[in-house]
Design a protein around this motif. Structure first.
Motif, PDB file in Angstrom:
ATOM      1  N   TYR A 139       4.154  14.110   0.611  1.00  0.00           N
ATOM      2  CA  TYR A 139       4.594  14.614  -0.786  1.00  0.00           C
ATOM      3  C   TYR A 139       3.782  15.481  -1.529  1.00  0.00           C
ATOM      4  O   TYR A 139       4.097  16.237  -2.293  1.00  0.00           O
ATOM      5  N   ASN A 140       2.280  15.352  -1.447  1.00  0.00           N
ATOM      6  CA  ASN A 140       1.485  16.195  -1.884  1.00  0.00           C
ATOM      7  C   ASN A 140       1.791  17.623  -1.373  1.00  0.00           C
ATOM      8  O   ASN A 140       1.413  18.743  -2.159  1.00  0.00           O
ATOM      9  N   LYS A 184       0.648  -1.168  -0.048  1.00  0.00           N
ATOM     10  CA  LYS A 184       0.051  -0.171   0.046  1.00  0.00           C
ATOM     11  C   LYS A 184       0.824   1.317   0.184  1.00  0.00           C
ATOM     12  O   LYS A 184       0.475   2.096  -0.613  1.00  0.00           O
ATOM     13  N   LEU A 185       2.050   1.184   0.759  1.00  0.00           N
ATOM     14  CA  LEU A 185       2.889   2.361   0.784  1.00  0.00           C
ATOM     15  C   LEU A 185       3.499   2.763  -0.430  1.00  0.00           C
ATOM     16  O   LEU A 185       3.367   3.806  -1.083  1.00  0.00           O
ATOM     17  N   LYS A 186       3.778   1.273  -1.226  1.00  0.00           N
ATOM     18  CA  LYS A 186       4.369   1.945  -2.618  1.00  0.00           C
ATOM     19  C   LYS A 186       3.205   2.430  -3.539  1.00  0.00           C
ATOM     20  O   LYS A 186       3.525   3.380  -4.431  1.00  0.00           O
ATOM     21  N   SER A 187       1.967   2.101  -3.432  1.00  0.00           N
ATOM     22  CA  SER A 187       1.005   2.539  -4.380  1.00  0.00           C
ATOM     23  C   SER A 187       0.614   3.906  -4.028  1.00  0.00           C
ATOM     24  O   SER A 187       0.086   4.519  -5.044  1.00  0.00           O
ATOM     25  N   ALA A 188       1.050   4.538  -2.868  1.00  0.00           N
ATOM     26  CA  ALA A 188       0.590   5.886  -2.755  1.00  0.00           C
ATOM     27  C   ALA A 188       1.882   6.824  -3.261  1.00  0.00           C
ATOM     28  O   ALA A 188       1.803   8.019  -3.098  1.00  0.00           O
ATOM     29  N   LYS A 189       2.639   6.269  -3.847  1.00  0.00           N
ATOM     30  CA  LYS A 189       4.052   6.831  -4.726  1.00  0.00           C
ATOM     31  C   LYS A 189       4.778   8.011  -3.451  1.00  0.00           C
ATOM     32  O   LYS A 189       4.562   9.131  -3.888  1.00  0.00           O
ATOM     33  N   PRO A 190       5.173   7.501  -2.512  1.00  0.00           N
ATOM     34  CA  PRO A 190       5.639   8.413  -1.537  1.00  0.00           C
ATOM     35  C   PRO A 190       7.240   8.848  -1.970  1.00  0.00           C
ATOM     36  O   PRO A 190       8.104   8.688  -1.220  1.00  0.00           O
ATOM     37  N   TRP A 191       7.200   9.287  -3.132  1.00  0.00           N
ATOM     38  CA  TRP A 191       8.403  10.140  -3.342  1.00  0.00           C
ATOM     39  C   TRP A 191       8.208  11.073  -4.171  1.00  0.00           C
ATOM     40  O   TRP A 191       6.943  11.461  -4.782  1.00  0.00           O
ATOM     41  N   ASP A 243       7.167  19.047  -5.276  1.00  0.00           N
ATOM     42  CA  ASP A 243       6.402  17.644  -5.963  1.00  0.00           C
ATOM     43  C   ASP A 243       5.356  18.071  -6.956  1.00  0.00           C
ATOM     44  O   ASP A 243       4.773  19.167  -6.755  1.00  0.00           O
ATOM     45  N   GLU A 244       5.089  17.271  -8.040  1.00  0.00           N
ATOM     46  CA  GLU A 244       4.105  17.731  -8.883  1.00  0.00           C
ATOM     47  C   GLU A 244       3.307  16.429  -9.138  1.00  0.00           C
ATOM     48  O   GLU A 244       2.705  16.188 -10.088  1.00  0.00           O
ATOM     49  N   GLY A 245       3.184  15.535  -8.108  1.00  0.00           N
ATOM     50  CA  GLY A 245       2.545  14.322  -8.608  1.00  0.00           C
ATOM     51  C   GLY A 245       1.195  14.056  -7.770  1.00  0.00           C
ATOM     52  O   GLY A 245       0.577  12.991  -7.547  1.00  0.00           O
ATOM     53  N   LYS A 246       0.676  15.064  -7.398  1.00  0.00           N
ATOM     54  CA  LYS A 246      -0.699  15.233  -6.529  1.00  0.00           C
ATOM     55  C   LYS A 246      -1.956  14.326  -7.374  1.00  0.00           C
ATOM     56  O   LYS A 246      -2.333  13.486  -6.849  1.00  0.00           O
ATOM     57  N   ALA A 247      -1.977  14.684  -8.611  1.00  0.00           N
ATOM     58  CA  ALA A 247      -3.036  13.972  -9.536  1.00  0.00           C
ATOM     59  C   ALA A 247      -2.497  12.418  -9.595  1.00  0.00           C
ATOM     60  O   ALA A 247      -3.503  11.588  -9.603  1.00  0.00           O
ATOM     61  N   ASP A 248      -1.216  12.042  -9.719  1.00  0.00           N
ATOM     62  CA  ASP A 248      -0.999  10.560  -9.624  1.00  0.00           C
ATOM     63  C   ASP A 248      -1.313  10.105  -8.287  1.00  0.00           C
ATOM     64  O   ASP A 248      -1.694   8.674  -8.428  1.00  0.00           O
ATOM     65  N   TYR A 297      16.388  22.837  -5.943  1.00  0.00           N
ATOM     66  CA  TYR A 297      14.868  23.084  -5.599  1.00  0.00           C
ATOM     67  C   TYR A 297      14.935  23.851  -4.216  1.00  0.00           C
ATOM     68  O   TYR A 297      15.258  23.115  -3.235  1.00  0.00           O
ATOM     69  N   LEU A 298      14.985  25.051  -4.112  1.00  0.00           N
ATOM     70  CA  LEU A 298      14.873  25.713  -2.878  1.00  0.00           C
ATOM     71  C   LEU A 298      13.611  25.868  -2.463  1.00  0.00           C
ATOM     72  O   LEU A 298      12.606  26.127  -2.914  1.00  0.00           O
ATOM     73  N   GLN A 299      13.570  25.720  -1.012  1.00  0.00           N
ATOM     74  CA  GLN A 299      12.352  25.868  -0.328  1.00  0.00           C
ATOM     75  C   GLN A 299      12.414  26.911   0.935  1.00  0.00           C
ATOM     76  O   GLN A 299      13.560  27.039   1.519  1.00  0.00           O
ATOM     77  N   THR A 300      11.567  27.569   1.199  1.00  0.00           N
ATOM     78  CA  THR A 300      11.462  28.189   2.223  1.00  0.00           C
ATOM     79  C   THR A 300      11.047  27.491   3.755  1.00  0.00           C
ATOM     80  O   THR A 300      10.465  26.501   3.263  1.00  0.00           O
TER      81      THR A 300
END
Lengths: 247, 121
Positions: free
Chosen positions: A182-183, A112-119, A188-193, A135-138
């Motif tokens: 990750y969302n 299940k962990l893999k299915s949620a694509k935690p990367w 990250d840009e994988g929210k839809a995935d 990729y800079l973050q505040t």
């Protein structure tokens, strides 16, 4: 003879008789011993056949989760002095199939962990391989997901979750919390995935907000809040796609 | 069970109504229960302010009607969702198949009744 404490430990050996039994062990009581220390004492001095999983002894690896007097706990950071002089009951984590004694099978969780694509997912796949790009973050951007990064996959939340106990298909607290992590990451840009998994029938909507996952979490990840936030995101998306006809 | 599948597919809608209803039930309903259920009957507020004719005048206002509509129907969906999930945990197979229909259907039915009553005032 010094002070003693009694441990009631669940034994199970599928190769022998496949029955669950409880075995009592009296061991010396030491004020600074964790339950894991006590189990190590049993294995070294009393019964070498006792089987349990452990590694780091410092609440980082997430291996030594067990039911201690009916509550999912990390045995390395649960101390005998919390219970002494009462007896302590140690059982394998609830809601998981048992492999032997106190060792449970967490393959369901891993899948299940893999299915949620935690990367981190980038729309441009070349971004993921390009290690030279920064990729800079505040601090504020990091703050949005930092709490969920503390998860150590110990699966205590799964043992505590009554919904997971009733519906084994439920994605469960930690997986949703990590998907949420990750969302919420600005890189990250994988929210839809992830949405098709997180917002599925077996995803966030199965959660009935019992909140036990948050109670037992040894790293204060607060999976319950992460699930509710994911529900809000999914509901907004659902209304949006309902109104626009976009899938 | 095609209808049931359709009802279950609307889960984000039921949950949103549940969430909104929770807010109303937590913040607005206690105030109404206090004013209309306790303070007025016990005479803590002047009865002149809350007699029938003045209240009917207030309720006749379209904005008040819209307010009352949401204040009444949102907690209905809140209760429907919560009771449904609680009963589902009993794991009675045949019951689980009709629970969404009973509760969301019931809440929707009462929503229609609320609408009719408010329009007729």
């Amino acid at each position: 003879m010094g002070e003693e404490i009694t441990l009631n430990i669940t034994r199970y050996n599928p190769d022998k008789d496949g029955k669950y039994t409880t075995q009592r062990y009296s061991i010396p009581y030491k004020n600074d011993w964790s339950i894991l220390d006590a189990l190590n004492y049993v294995k070294a001095e009393l019964d070498g056949s006792l089987t349990y999983r452990w590694s780091c002894r410092m609440a980082v690896c997430g291996s030594c989760g067990m039911m201690v007097n009916g509550t999912p706990r990390l045995t390395c950071s649960t101390y005998l002095n919390e219970f002494y002089p009462k007896e302590i009951t140690i059982e394998p984590l609830a809601n998981f199939p048992v492999i032997r004694d106190l060792v449970v099978d967490i393959n369901d969780f891993m899948a299940k962990l893999k299915s949620a694509k935690p990367w981190i997912i980038r729309k441009n796949k070349r971004d993921e391989d390009d290690t030279s790009k920064e990729y800079l973050q505040t601090t504020g951007q990091m703050d949005k997901y930092y709490q969920q990064t503390l998860c150590i996959n110990c699966t205590l939340c799964y043992a505590a979750c009554p919904v997971y106990g009733l519906h084994p298909d439920f994605l469960g607290p930690a997986v949703i919390a990590l998907g949420h992590r990750y969302n919420k990451d600005s890189r990250d840009e994988g929210k839809a995935d992830r949405r098709e998994v997180l917002a599925s029938e077996h995803g966030v909507w199965k959660c009935t907000v019992v909140g036990d996952c948050t109670e037992v979490c040894p790293k204060h990840v607060d999976p319950s809040a992460a699930i509710q936030r994911t529900k809000v995101d999914s509901a907004i998306n659902w209304f949006f796609s309902f109104l626009t006809g976009r899938k | 069970m095609c209808l049931l599948k359709k009802i279950n597919a609307l889960e984000p809608l039921w949950w949103s109504l549940f969430g909104a209803g929770g807010m109303v039930a937590a913040f607005l309903l206690p105030a109404h229960i206090f004013i209309q259920g306790i303070a007025i009957p016990l005479g803590w507020v002047s009865p002149d302010m809350f007699n029938y004719s003045s209240l009917i005048g207030i309720v006749g206002n379209p904005i008040v009607k819209i307010y009352l509509f949401f204040m009444i129907i949102l907690p209905l969906y809140h209760a429907a969702h919560r009771i449904r999930l609680t009963l589902e945990d009993l794991r009675i197979e045949w019951l689980n198949h009709i629970l969404p229909l009973i509760f969301y259907g019931g809440a929707t039915g009462l929503t229609v009744v609320t609408l009719i009553v408010l329009i007729r005032i």
